[in-house]
Enzyme design. Structure first.
Site, PDB file in Angstrom:
ATOM      1  N   SER A  41      -0.049  -2.056   4.118  1.00 32.04           N
ATOM      2  CA  SER A  41       1.074  -1.794   3.210  1.00 32.04           C
ATOM      3  C   SER A  41       1.606  -0.365   3.338  1.00 32.04           C
ATOM      4  O   SER A  41       2.201   0.157   2.401  1.00 32.04           O
ATOM      5  CB  SER A  41       0.674  -2.079   1.746  1.00 32.04           C
ATOM      6  OG  SER A  41       0.214  -3.406   1.603  1.00 32.04           O
ATOM      7  N   ARG A  42       1.358   0.261   4.472  1.00 29.54           N
ATOM      8  CA  ARG A  42       1.808   1.627   4.758  1.00 29.54           C
ATOM      9  C   ARG A  42       1.205   2.650   3.800  1.00 29.54           C
ATOM     10  O   ARG A  42       1.725   3.757   3.642  1.00 29.54           O
ATOM     11  CB  ARG A  42       3.346   1.733   4.766  1.00 29.54           C
ATOM     12  CG  ARG A  42       4.009   0.744   5.716  1.00 29.54           C
ATOM     13  CD  ARG A  42       5.473   1.035   5.930  1.00 29.54           C
ATOM     14  NE  ARG A  42       5.648   2.279   6.668  1.00 29.54           N
ATOM     15  CZ  ARG A  42       5.555   2.394   7.998  1.00 29.54           C
ATOM     16  NH1 ARG A  42       5.249   1.343   8.739  1.00 29.54           N
ATOM     17  NH2 ARG A  42       5.765   3.551   8.580  1.00 29.54           N
ATOM     18  N   LEU A  43       0.096   2.282   3.164  1.00 29.31           N
ATOM     19  CA  LEU A  43      -0.608   3.213   2.278  1.00 29.31           C
ATOM     20  C   LEU A  43      -1.707   3.915   3.093  1.00 29.31           C
ATOM     21  O   LEU A  43      -2.901   3.747   2.851  1.00 29.31           O
ATOM     22  CB  LEU A  43      -1.175   2.476   1.064  1.00 29.31           C
ATOM     23  CG  LEU A  43      -0.124   1.856   0.136  1.00 29.31           C
ATOM     24  CD1 LEU A  43      -0.791   1.099  -1.004  1.00 29.31           C
ATOM     25  CD2 LEU A  43       0.805   2.927  -0.406  1.00 29.31           C
TER      26      LEU A  43
END
Length: 209
Positions: A186-188
């Protein structure tokens, strides 16, 4: 096959070595073992005296607790810019491992003895190429470069090793920040940075992705 560096593993503060160079050594060893085709390839960012940036991929030729070493023609674009504006960034783009290392810092020239020792370890063809290439300069065609190489080969035909050109040498990037970036879902992503403080100590900071 499962990627052992998959995003769900992450990077926590407890994973880190106590200093940036030990942590870099761990990740660099992982990159070599992975294996990546050019684990020592890094993107070098420089800027000229007016602040206009440029970037290119170069090869890391050494590192220790002081910093990261590369070699080049001092009259090349990067050599001129590093001399005029001695600050740089480095990015190690280990994409298959979902990792990056991002470095920023001041730049100093490697001393001549260290440069000569490294140059002597290079293949003879690379030694001659350092004499033949007026790096970053406009040349008329490939034939001119080949002719310059033949001239260098003739000049040093009986010389072993080939001496270091006076315009060629090393630069050492002395880190002020070293960021270890681990991709996550989630691009975290996890971004943990070693930062050198004005007081001379290093702190570890987590950056938002």
């Amino acid at each position: 096959m499962r990627n052992e560096y998959a995003a769900d593993l992450g990077l926590s503060e407890s994973d880190l070595a106590p200093d940036w160079h030990t942590q870099f050594a761990r990740w660099f060893a992982d990159a070599v073992a992975y294996p990546l085709p050019e684990p020592n390839a890094m993107v070098l960012g420089t800027a000229d005296a007016d602040g206009r940036p440029s970037g290119r991929t170069v090869l890391l030729k050494g590192y220790d607790s002081e910093g990261f070493v590369l070699y080049t023609n001092h009259d090349s674009r990067k050599g001129v810019e590093l001399t005029a504006n001695p600050w740089a960034s480095l990015v190690f783009p280990w994409f298959p491992m979902q990792r990056q290392v991002v470095v920023t810092g001041r730049v100093v020239r490697v001393d001549r003895a260290e440069t000569e020792a490294y140059f002597a370890s290079r293949p003879r063809g690379s030694q001659l190429g350092a004499w033949a290439s007026t790096q970053s300069r406009v040349i008329p065609d490939r034939a001119a470069l080949d002719a310059a190489y033949r001239a260098a080969a003739e000049r040093f035909v009986a010389v072993e090793p080939v001496p270091v050109p006076p315009h060629w040498g090393g630069f050492r990037v002395l880190p002020e920040t070293v960021e270890f970036w681990q991709g996550r879902a989630s691009r975290l992503h996890d971004r943990l940075r070693f930062r050198h403080t004005d007081g001379g100590t290093w702190v570890i900071e987590r950056l938002a992705p």
